[in-house]
Write a protein that holds these residues in place. Sequence first.
Motif, PDB file in Angstrom:
ATOM      1  N   ALA A 185      -1.334  -5.116 -27.210  1.00 52.27           N
ATOM      2  CA  ALA A 185      -0.310  -4.484 -26.360  1.00 52.27           C
ATOM      3  C   ALA A 185       0.873  -4.031 -27.215  1.00 52.27           C
ATOM      4  N   GLN A 186       1.274  -4.902 -28.113  1.00 53.21           N
ATOM      5  CA  GLN A 186       2.428  -4.578 -28.951  1.00 53.21           C
ATOM      6  C   GLN A 186       2.126  -3.349 -29.831  1.00 53.21           C
ATOM      7  N   ALA A 187       0.910  -3.296 -30.361  1.00 54.39           N
ATOM      8  CA  ALA A 187       0.540  -2.171 -31.241  1.00 54.39           C
ATOM      9  C   ALA A 187       0.582  -0.836 -30.495  1.00 54.39           C
ATOM     10  N   HIS A 188       0.325  -0.872 -29.175  1.00 51.43           N
ATOM     11  CA  HIS A 188       0.306   0.385 -28.406  1.00 51.43           C
ATOM     12  C   HIS A 188       1.604   0.607 -27.627  1.00 51.43           C
ATOM     13  N   GLY A 189       2.555  -0.336 -27.734  1.00 56.03           N
ATOM     14  CA  GLY A 189       3.783  -0.210 -26.934  1.00 56.03           C
ATOM     15  C   GLY A 189       3.486  -0.305 -25.443  1.00 56.03           C
ATOM     16  N   ARG A 190       2.516  -1.171 -25.081  1.00 53.20           N
ATOM     17  CA  ARG A 190       2.073  -1.335 -23.685  1.00 53.20           C
ATOM     18  C   ARG A 190       2.162  -2.807 -23.311  1.00 53.20           C
ATOM     19  N   THR A 191       1.801  -3.158 -22.075  1.00 55.29           N
ATOM     20  CA  THR A 191       1.824  -4.564 -21.669  1.00 55.29           C
ATOM     21  C   THR A 191       0.390  -5.130 -21.716  1.00 55.29           C
ATOM     22  N   PRO A 192       0.251  -6.470 -21.769  1.00 63.24           N
ATOM     23  CA  PRO A 192      -1.092  -7.063 -21.734  1.00 63.24           C
ATOM     24  C   PRO A 192      -1.888  -6.623 -20.495  1.00 63.24           C
ATOM     25  N   ALA A 193      -1.221  -6.486 -19.349  1.00 61.12           N
ATOM     26  CA  ALA A 193      -1.940  -6.051 -18.135  1.00 61.12           C
ATOM     27  C   ALA A 193      -2.500  -4.638 -18.347  1.00 61.12           C
ATOM     28  N   VAL A 240       2.225  -7.012  -5.573  1.00 64.44           N
ATOM     29  CA  VAL A 240       3.094  -6.595  -4.474  1.00 64.44           C
ATOM     30  C   VAL A 240       4.465  -6.189  -5.027  1.00 64.44           C
ATOM     31  N   THR A 241       4.594  -6.187  -6.353  1.00 68.26           N
ATOM     32  CA  THR A 241       5.863  -5.856  -7.006  1.00 68.26           C
ATOM     33  C   THR A 241       5.829  -4.383  -7.414  1.00 68.26           C
ATOM     34  N   PRO A 242       6.725  -3.555  -6.844  1.00 72.03           N
ATOM     35  CA  PRO A 242       6.628  -2.112  -7.106  1.00 72.03           C
ATOM     36  C   PRO A 242       6.572  -1.743  -8.591  1.00 72.03           C
ATOM     37  N   SER A 243       7.351  -2.444  -9.446  1.00 73.23           N
ATOM     38  CA  SER A 243       7.321  -2.065 -10.873  1.00 73.23           C
ATOM     39  C   SER A 243       5.945  -2.354 -11.487  1.00 73.23           C
ATOM     40  N   ARG A 244       5.304  -3.461 -11.070  1.00 70.97           N
ATOM     41  CA  ARG A 244       3.965  -3.770 -11.593  1.00 70.97           C
ATOM     42  C   ARG A 244       2.911  -2.845 -11.000  1.00 70.97           C
ATOM     43  N   ILE A 245       3.107  -2.472  -9.738  1.00 66.42           N
ATOM     44  CA  ILE A 245       2.169  -1.533  -9.101  1.00 66.42           C
ATOM     45  C   ILE A 245       2.158  -0.234  -9.919  1.00 66.42           C
ATOM     46  N   ALA A 246       3.356   0.222 -10.315  1.00 62.23           N
ATOM     47  CA  ALA A 246       3.455   1.460 -11.114  1.00 62.23           C
ATOM     48  C   ALA A 246       2.899   1.234 -12.523  1.00 62.23           C
ATOM     49  N   GLU A 247       3.209   0.071 -13.093  1.00 62.20           N
ATOM     50  CA  GLU A 247       2.721  -0.245 -14.456  1.00 62.20           C
ATOM     51  C   GLU A 247       1.185  -0.233 -14.506  1.00 62.20           C
ATOM     52  N   ASN A 248       0.563  -0.791 -13.471  1.00 65.35           N
ATOM     53  CA  ASN A 248      -0.895  -0.951 -13.495  1.00 65.35           C
ATOM     54  C   ASN A 248      -1.657   0.365 -13.354  1.00 65.35           C
ATOM     55  N   VAL A 289       0.853  -1.205   0.000  1.00 66.30           N
ATOM     56  CA  VAL A 289       0.000   0.000   0.000  1.00 66.30           C
ATOM     57  C   VAL A 289       0.883   1.247   0.000  1.00 66.30           C
ATOM     58  N   ALA A 290       2.003   1.203   0.710  1.00 65.69           N
ATOM     59  CA  ALA A 290       2.926   2.356   0.688  1.00 65.69           C
ATOM     60  C   ALA A 290       3.403   2.601  -0.743  1.00 65.69           C
ATOM     61  N   ALA A 291       3.783   1.518  -1.452  1.00 66.86           N
ATOM     62  CA  ALA A 291       4.252   1.662  -2.841  1.00 66.86           C
ATOM     63  C   ALA A 291       3.122   2.169  -3.733  1.00 66.86           C
ATOM     64  N   ALA A 292       1.914   1.680  -3.491  1.00 67.47           N
ATOM     65  CA  ALA A 292       0.770   2.100  -4.314  1.00 67.47           C
ATOM     66  C   ALA A 292       0.478   3.589  -4.109  1.00 67.47           C
ATOM     67  N   LEU A 293       0.470   4.025  -2.862  1.00 66.97           N
ATOM     68  CA  LEU A 293       0.184   5.448  -2.603  1.00 66.97           C
ATOM     69  C   LEU A 293       1.279   6.314  -3.222  1.00 66.97           C
ATOM     70  N   GLU A 294       2.519   5.818  -3.145  1.00 68.09           N
ATOM     71  CA  GLU A 294       3.658   6.523  -3.748  1.00 68.09           C
ATOM     72  C   GLU A 294       3.486   6.632  -5.273  1.00 68.09           C
TER      73      GLU A 294
END
Length: 263
Positions: free
Chosen positions: A193-201, A220-228, A20-25
């Motif tokens: 995803a590929q057409a937009h330069g984005r990820t499937p998520a 719970v992975t900070p890079s995925r939290i930011a990606e999402n 949650v700290a990473a998400a709020l950040e």
Amino acid sequence: MPQLGFGVFQVGDDEAERAVAAALESGYRSIDTASAYQNEEGVGRALRASGLARDEVFVTSKLWNSEQGYDNALRACDASLSRLGLDRLDLYLIHWPMPGRGTYLETWRALEKLRQDGRVRSIGVSNFTVETLHRVIDEADVVPAVNQIELHPYFQQDGLRALHRDHGVRTEAWAPLGQGHGLLDDPALARIAQAHGRTPAQVALRWHLQIGNVVIPKSVTPSRIAENIDVFGFELTPDDMKSIGELDKGLRVGPDPATFETA
Ligand code: NAD
């Protein structure tokens, strides 16, 4: 209610506090927990440590099956608030309807009372089926603000979404990424995803936003939290939306709410 929030299912107190700290950040301003997740204390610690004002973050919790019934529900809300260290929830949900138990209507009356008393700003349900939601709408005073249901491209819930639309109930999608398995390897999502330069998520989340769902992806992975949460800088085309609309397989990843009664 922010259209994109952060979920903390299957995460213990300490991990929830870090996530949650990473998400709020990363900019999330809506957190979805539940008494059953046993991490409300960790969520509360992260909220306090963030230094954000109480009204900057939308906090949802849910009443567990063993907490159904009028008096139990009033006590359950107090217990959730005390674990979170808050004096008010933004949204409080009945976690599962348990139609066989037959206590969801009296439980709903307790939520109406909690709303009236200002303990919660809004009230809703989760995992309610067409039948159980209809019954609440027909018999109760307050229409649920949201129904939080399993919903993702492989399980699109057209029937419930139509009912929600007709009655002004907001659709909130849990497992918006299909819990990660299978769905995120789908070839159509990969192509888009590929057409937009984005990820499937990101494509899956963008689809939810564009059909009007509230979403609460979990990681719970900070890079995925930011990606999402980085899903507001692109748009799926009508063709993309049509391709994803065709992926529905009626495939649940969670229990069937018509029969789920675990206490
Ligand atoms: P989800 O669809 O959000 O999937 C989460 C999983 O997807 C993660 O554990 C991870 O493995 C994977 N993932 C996340 N981001 C990713 C990324 N960017 N790339 C690749 N993989 C990624 O499933 P969920 O956690 O079940 O649902 C989200 C939230 O909904 C929960 O945390 C909870 O708050 C809520 N929920 C509610 C109910 C209910 O009965 N009301 C049930 C389940 C979940």
